[in-house]
Each structure stands twice: as structure tokens, then as C-alpha cells.
Scaffold this motif. Structure first.
Motif, PDB file in Angstrom:
ATOM      1  N   PHE A 132       0.828  -1.207   0.000  1.00 21.49           N
ATOM      2  CA  PHE A 132       0.000   0.000   0.000  1.00 21.49           C
ATOM      3  C   PHE A 132       0.863   1.258   0.000  1.00 21.49           C
ATOM      4  N   THR A 133       1.930   1.257   0.806  1.00 25.45           N
ATOM      5  CA  THR A 133       2.779   2.452   0.858  1.00 25.45           C
ATOM      6  C   THR A 133       3.521   2.682  -0.461  1.00 25.45           C
ATOM      7  N   ILE A 134       3.789   1.608  -1.202  1.00 18.69           N
ATOM      8  CA  ILE A 134       4.409   1.769  -2.524  1.00 18.69           C
ATOM      9  C   ILE A 134       3.453   2.505  -3.466  1.00 18.69           C
ATOM     10  N   LEU A 135       2.151   2.321  -3.264  1.00 18.91           N
ATOM     11  CA  LEU A 135       1.160   2.961  -4.131  1.00 18.91           C
ATOM     12  C   LEU A 135       1.002   4.457  -3.854  1.00 18.91           C
ATOM     13  N   LEU A 136       1.335   4.894  -2.662  1.00 17.59           N
ATOM     14  CA  LEU A 136       1.052   6.276  -2.262  1.00 17.59           C
ATOM     15  C   LEU A 136       1.671   7.343  -3.164  1.00 17.59           C
ATOM     16  N   PRO A 137       2.940   7.228  -3.595  1.00 23.53           N
ATOM     17  CA  PRO A 137       3.466   8.269  -4.498  1.00 23.53           C
ATOM     18  C   PRO A 137       2.671   8.362  -5.810  1.00 23.53           C
ATOM     19  N   SER A 144      -6.008  14.638  -6.817  1.00 21.74           N
ATOM     20  CA  SER A 144      -5.945  15.945  -6.162  1.00 21.74           C
ATOM     21  C   SER A 144      -5.470  15.775  -4.725  1.00 21.74           C
ATOM     22  N   GLU A 145      -5.047  16.882  -4.133  1.00 22.46           N
ATOM     23  CA  GLU A 145      -4.539  16.856  -2.757  1.00 22.46           C
ATOM     24  C   GLU A 145      -5.611  16.349  -1.791  1.00 22.46           C
ATOM     25  N   GLY A 146      -6.845  16.775  -1.967  1.00 18.37           N
ATOM     26  CA  GLY A 146      -7.938  16.353  -1.098  1.00 18.37           C
ATOM     27  C   GLY A 146      -8.232  14.862  -1.208  1.00 18.37           C
ATOM     28  N   PHE A 147      -8.274  14.364  -2.451  1.00 16.29           N
ATOM     29  CA  PHE A 147      -8.559  12.944  -2.644  1.00 16.29           C
ATOM     30  C   PHE A 147      -7.384  12.084  -2.173  1.00 16.29           C
ATOM     31  N   TYR A 148      -6.165  12.582  -2.376  1.00 15.15           N
ATOM     32  CA  TYR A 148      -4.994  11.863  -1.877  1.00 15.15           C
ATOM     33  C   TYR A 148      -5.037  11.764  -0.352  1.00 15.15           C
ATOM     34  N   THR A 149      -5.416  12.864   0.301  1.00 16.08           N
ATOM     35  CA  THR A 149      -5.533  12.851   1.757  1.00 16.08           C
ATOM     36  C   THR A 149      -6.604  11.843   2.181  1.00 16.08           C
ATOM     37  N   TYR A 150      -7.701  11.798   1.442  1.00 15.80           N
ATOM     38  CA  TYR A 150      -8.765  10.823   1.734  1.00 15.80           C
ATOM     39  C   TYR A 150      -8.224   9.395   1.607  1.00 15.80           C
ATOM     40  N   SER A 154      -8.086   7.003   4.753  1.00 14.49           N
ATOM     41  CA  SER A 154      -8.946   5.810   4.694  1.00 14.49           C
ATOM     42  C   SER A 154      -8.124   4.536   4.530  1.00 14.49           C
ATOM     43  N   GLY A 155      -7.020   4.607   3.808  1.00 14.61           N
ATOM     44  CA  GLY A 155      -6.174   3.430   3.621  1.00 14.61           C
ATOM     45  C   GLY A 155      -5.557   2.953   4.925  1.00 14.61           C
TER      46      GLY A 155
END
Length: 181
Positions: A132-137, A144-150, A154-155
Motif C-alpha cells: 500500500f505504501t508503494i502505491l502512495l506516491p 488531487s490533494e484532497g482525494f490523496y488525503t482521503y 482511509s487506507g
């Protein structure tokens, strides 16, 4: 003479405190079996979603994003395989053994389950989290910044909830094991 009568009376009484009757063992085993089916189902649904997402997003590309998804999928599939093998091996023994031999088998079975719960499951969990952390970048770059934060919140919240569920199921299994002793 009185002692013989007292011993006879004690032997004739049914011990209601004994949880190791065949009926109780079967009830406890069925409860644990249902929990394993639920775990297998939830893990399988997660694998299907991840496979669909992998096919949708990375059919033609092989990169760290794909590796992250494959790590997540592989850790879940391995855990599903272990749960399934454990479940069906126990059912085969239930059919083949008498109640006392099955109870002895269950003790060995739960020692094996402890290895899975305290050895294999944390490794699978770490691999899943690493995937999962590999997917984050990639998520940060694409969304968008908001959806990334979500996704980030949530992840990791989902991972925390899964960890809590796993911890409770391990605790429930250990309680079942203790009742067999």
C-alpha cells in the motif's frame, strides 16, 4: 462401604462444568469454522477488488505501482490459502476421528494456528502495508490533494481496522484453544 457409595454417586453424576463434551467441542469448532469462512470471504472480496483495479490500471505497464498491488494481492492470497487448508484439514479429521482423538487433534491444530497467527499473519500484514505504501506516491501524483488525503487516511484507517479485527479473531481462537485444555 460409605466411601464406595459416595464414589459411585460421584461417577453417576453428569459433570456440567466440563466444556469438553463432544457437543460443546462441535459447537466451538463450528463457531470457529464460521469465523474462518467469514475471514476467507472478506479476504477474497478484497483480492477480487485489487485484481480488478490492477487489470484496470496497469495492464500494459510494469512499475512499482503494479508491484505494490501484486504484493498486496499475494499476501492476501497466501493468507486465504492457509485459512482454506487449515479449515478443510480440520474438517477431514472431524470425519475420520472419534471425539477424544478429534479433541487431541484440535490441540495440535491450534498449535499450528498459533504459528499462523503469530508468525505468518504479521508477515502478510507487513507485506500488504508495504504494498500500500508503494502505491502512495502514484496516488499523490494522479489525484488531487484532497482525494490523496482521503486515500491516505482511509487506507491506513482500513489497515488499522483490519489489524483490530485480526487481533480479535486471534484472541477468540486463543480463547477457544484454552477451553479445549
Amino acid at each position: 462401604m460409605e466411601n464406595d457409595k459416595l464414589n459411585q454417586l460421584w461417577k453417576s453424576q453428569k459433570d456440567n462444568s466440563n466444556t469438553n463434551t463432544p457437543e460443546n467441542i462441535i459447537k466451538l469448532a463450528q463457531k470457529q469454522r464460521n469465523g474462518q469462512f467469514l475471514s476467507i470471504t472478506i479476504l477474497s472480496i478484497t483480492v477480487i477488488i485489487l485484481i480488478a483495479y490492477t487489470i484496470y490500471c496497469s495492464v500494459y505497464e510494469w512499475n512499482n505501482f503494479t508491484i505494490g498491488l501484486l504484493l498486496m494481492i499475494a499476501s492476501l492470497v497466501f493468507r486465504i490459502a492457509l485459512e482454506t487448508i487449515s479449515l478443510y484439514r480440520k474438517e477431514q479429521q472431524l470425519i475420520a476421528l472419534d471425539s477424544k482423538a478429534f479433541q487431541n487433534y484440535l490441540v495440535k491444530h491450534f498449535k499450528f494456528r498459533k504459528i499462523i497467527n503469530y508468525g505468518v499473519t504479521p508477515i502478510c500484514f507487513i507485506i500488504y502495508t508495504y504494498g500500500f505504501t508503494i502505491l502512495l506516491p502514484y496516488f499523490k501524483q494522479e489525484f488531487s490533494e484532497g482525494f490523496y488525503t482521503y486515500i491516505l487516511i482511509s487506507g491506513f484507517l482500513s489497515i488499522l481496522i483490519i489489524a483490530i479485527i485480526v487481533a480479535f479473531s486471534i484472541r477468540r481462537e486463543n480463547k477457544f484453544y484454552e477451553e479445549l485444555k
